[in-house]
Design a protein around this motif. Structure first.
Motif, PDB file in Angstrom:
ATOM      1  N   ILE A  58      11.268   8.462 -11.789  1.00 45.77           N
ATOM      2  CA  ILE A  58      12.079   7.563 -10.954  1.00 45.77           C
ATOM      3  C   ILE A  58      11.195   6.919  -9.888  1.00 45.77           C
ATOM      4  N   GLY A  59      10.324   7.718  -9.269  1.00 46.61           N
ATOM      5  CA  GLY A  59       9.400   7.182  -8.267  1.00 46.61           C
ATOM      6  C   GLY A  59       8.439   6.164  -8.849  1.00 46.61           C
ATOM      7  N   LEU A  60       7.938   6.437 -10.062  1.00 47.57           N
ATOM      8  CA  LEU A  60       7.039   5.477 -10.725  1.00 47.57           C
ATOM      9  C   LEU A  60       7.738   4.153 -10.979  1.00 47.57           C
ATOM     10  N   PHE A  61       8.936   4.240 -11.517  1.00 50.30           N
ATOM     11  CA  PHE A  61       9.689   3.024 -11.835  1.00 50.30           C
ATOM     12  C   PHE A  61      10.026   2.248 -10.560  1.00 50.30           C
ATOM     13  N   GLY A  62      10.509   2.967  -9.567  1.00 46.02           N
ATOM     14  CA  GLY A  62      10.877   2.305  -8.316  1.00 46.02           C
ATOM     15  C   GLY A  62       9.692   1.654  -7.623  1.00 46.02           C
ATOM     16  N   SER A  63       8.564   2.353  -7.572  1.00 42.26           N
ATOM     17  CA  SER A  63       7.379   1.779  -6.921  1.00 42.26           C
ATOM     18  C   SER A  63       6.831   0.607  -7.730  1.00 42.26           C
ATOM     19  N   ALA A  64       6.901   0.684  -9.055  1.00 46.56           N
ATOM     20  CA  ALA A  64       6.434  -0.433  -9.892  1.00 46.56           C
ATOM     21  C   ALA A  64       7.299  -1.668  -9.658  1.00 46.56           C
ATOM     22  N   VAL A  65       8.604  -1.478  -9.631  1.00 51.78           N
ATOM     23  CA  VAL A  65       9.507  -2.608  -9.374  1.00 51.78           C
ATOM     24  C   VAL A  65       9.225  -3.188  -7.994  1.00 51.78           C
ATOM     25  N   GLY A  66       9.038  -2.313  -7.011  1.00 49.91           N
ATOM     26  CA  GLY A  66       8.740  -2.786  -5.661  1.00 49.91           C
ATOM     27  C   GLY A  66       7.464  -3.603  -5.593  1.00 49.91           C
ATOM     28  N   LEU A  92       0.824  -1.219   0.000  1.00 53.27           N
ATOM     29  CA  LEU A  92       0.000   0.000   0.000  1.00 53.27           C
ATOM     30  C   LEU A  92       0.856   1.267   0.000  1.00 53.27           C
ATOM     31  N   ILE A  93       1.993   1.216   0.648  1.00 60.56           N
ATOM     32  CA  ILE A  93       2.910   2.360   0.613  1.00 60.56           C
ATOM     33  C   ILE A  93       3.429   2.565  -0.814  1.00 60.56           C
ATOM     34  N   LEU A  94       3.835   1.482  -1.448  1.00 62.33           N
ATOM     35  CA  LEU A  94       4.334   1.567  -2.828  1.00 62.33           C
ATOM     36  C   LEU A  94       3.242   2.017  -3.786  1.00 62.33           C
ATOM     37  N   LYS A  95       2.037   1.501  -3.597  1.00 61.83           N
ATOM     38  CA  LYS A  95       0.915   1.881  -4.466  1.00 61.83           C
ATOM     39  C   LYS A  95       0.593   3.363  -4.307  1.00 61.83           C
ATOM     40  N   THR A  96       0.621   3.859  -3.069  1.00 58.73           N
ATOM     41  CA  THR A  96       0.383   5.288  -2.823  1.00 58.73           C
ATOM     42  C   THR A  96       1.453   6.131  -3.505  1.00 58.73           C
ATOM     43  N   LEU A  97       2.715   5.728  -3.349  1.00 47.78           N
ATOM     44  CA  LEU A  97       3.806   6.442  -4.019  1.00 47.78           C
ATOM     45  C   LEU A  97       3.605   6.432  -5.534  1.00 47.78           C
ATOM     46  N   ILE A 148       0.794   6.156  -7.259  1.00 44.38           N
ATOM     47  CA  ILE A 148      -0.312   7.045  -7.629  1.00 44.38           C
ATOM     48  C   ILE A 148       0.119   8.505  -7.545  1.00 44.38           C
ATOM     49  N   LEU A 149       0.810   8.877  -6.466  1.00 47.29           N
ATOM     50  CA  LEU A 149       1.280  10.261  -6.325  1.00 47.29           C
ATOM     51  C   LEU A 149       2.229  10.647  -7.467  1.00 47.29           C
ATOM     52  N   CYS A 150       3.118   9.749  -7.822  1.00 47.54           N
ATOM     53  CA  CYS A 150       4.053  10.031  -8.927  1.00 47.54           C
ATOM     54  C   CYS A 150       3.311  10.160 -10.256  1.00 47.54           C
ATOM     55  N   ALA A 151       2.287   9.337 -10.465  1.00 48.33           N
ATOM     56  CA  ALA A 151       1.487   9.450 -11.696  1.00 48.33           C
ATOM     57  C   ALA A 151       0.782  10.797 -11.746  1.00 48.33           C
ATOM     58  N   ILE A 152       0.268  11.245 -10.604  1.00 53.94           N
ATOM     59  CA  ILE A 152      -0.383  12.559 -10.548  1.00 53.94           C
ATOM     60  C   ILE A 152       0.615  13.654 -10.886  1.00 53.94           C
ATOM     61  N   ILE A 153       1.816  13.546 -10.335  1.00 54.68           N
ATOM     62  CA  ILE A 153       2.853  14.554 -10.603  1.00 54.68           C
ATOM     63  C   ILE A 153       3.228  14.566 -12.083  1.00 54.68           C
ATOM     64  N   VAL A 154       3.415  13.393 -12.661  1.00 56.45           N
ATOM     65  CA  VAL A 154       3.778  13.336 -14.091  1.00 56.45           C
ATOM     66  C   VAL A 154       2.690  13.976 -14.951  1.00 56.45           C
TER      67      VAL A 154
END
Length: 151
Positions: A61-69, A5-10, A12-18
């Motif tokens: 970077i956040g999107l990629f990292g959270s997706a890998v996680g 859930l932490i990774l999913k939140t990150l 989503i937030l990164c997608a919003i920023i992009v």
């Protein structure tokens, strides 16, 4: 603590920023260039390069990292067709973003140095074209992530 859930939140937030900064950067850059005012064009070119690296770059970077996680938590998710499509679209958008960054540097250079309007107009048209191709893809990625359709 639920790492997923932490990774999913990150994610989503990164997608919003992009999406948000991409849209904002595009709007203000285009408006600045359409003004025809050399000082505005110089300023918006400098700010576009900075904003793209600070916001878009860090969010990617956040999107990629959270997706890998998230995939490390459950690697079998990558077998789902909607996620494969979203991953392919994400790679395509990233590959479109790289020349956009190059074009932004070129626009900044020409706005500052020589003011070659014809050269800048061609660069700006290429920049707009790449953005017009990438933006619907980002919307499609968000749709795929939210709806998870059976493909």
């Amino acid at each position: 603590m639920n790492y997923y859930l932490i990774l999913k939140t990150l994610h989503i937030l990164c997608a919003i920023i992009v999406l948000g900064t991409g849209t904002g950067i595009a709007w203000y850059t285009l408006r600045g260039w359409l003004s025809g005012n050399a000082q505005v064009m110089q300023w918006v070119s400098r700010e576009t390069v900075q904003a793209d690296w600070i916001f878009t770059g860090s969010a990617v970077i956040g999107l990629f990292g959270s997706a890998v996680g998230m995939l490390l938590i459950n690697p079998s998710w990558m077998l789902q067709a909607w996620l494969q499509l979203a991953a392919g679209l994400s790679a395509t958008v990233f590959l479109l973003w790289l020349p956009v960054v190059y074009l932004q540097y070129q626009l900044r250079k020409h706005a500052k140095e020589d003011g070659n309007i014809d050269k800048m107009r061609k660069l700006m048209m290429a920049w707009c074209l790449l953005g017009a191709i990438a933006f619907p893809m980002t919307v499609a990625i968000v749709y795929l992530m939210v709806s998870k359709p059976a493909l």
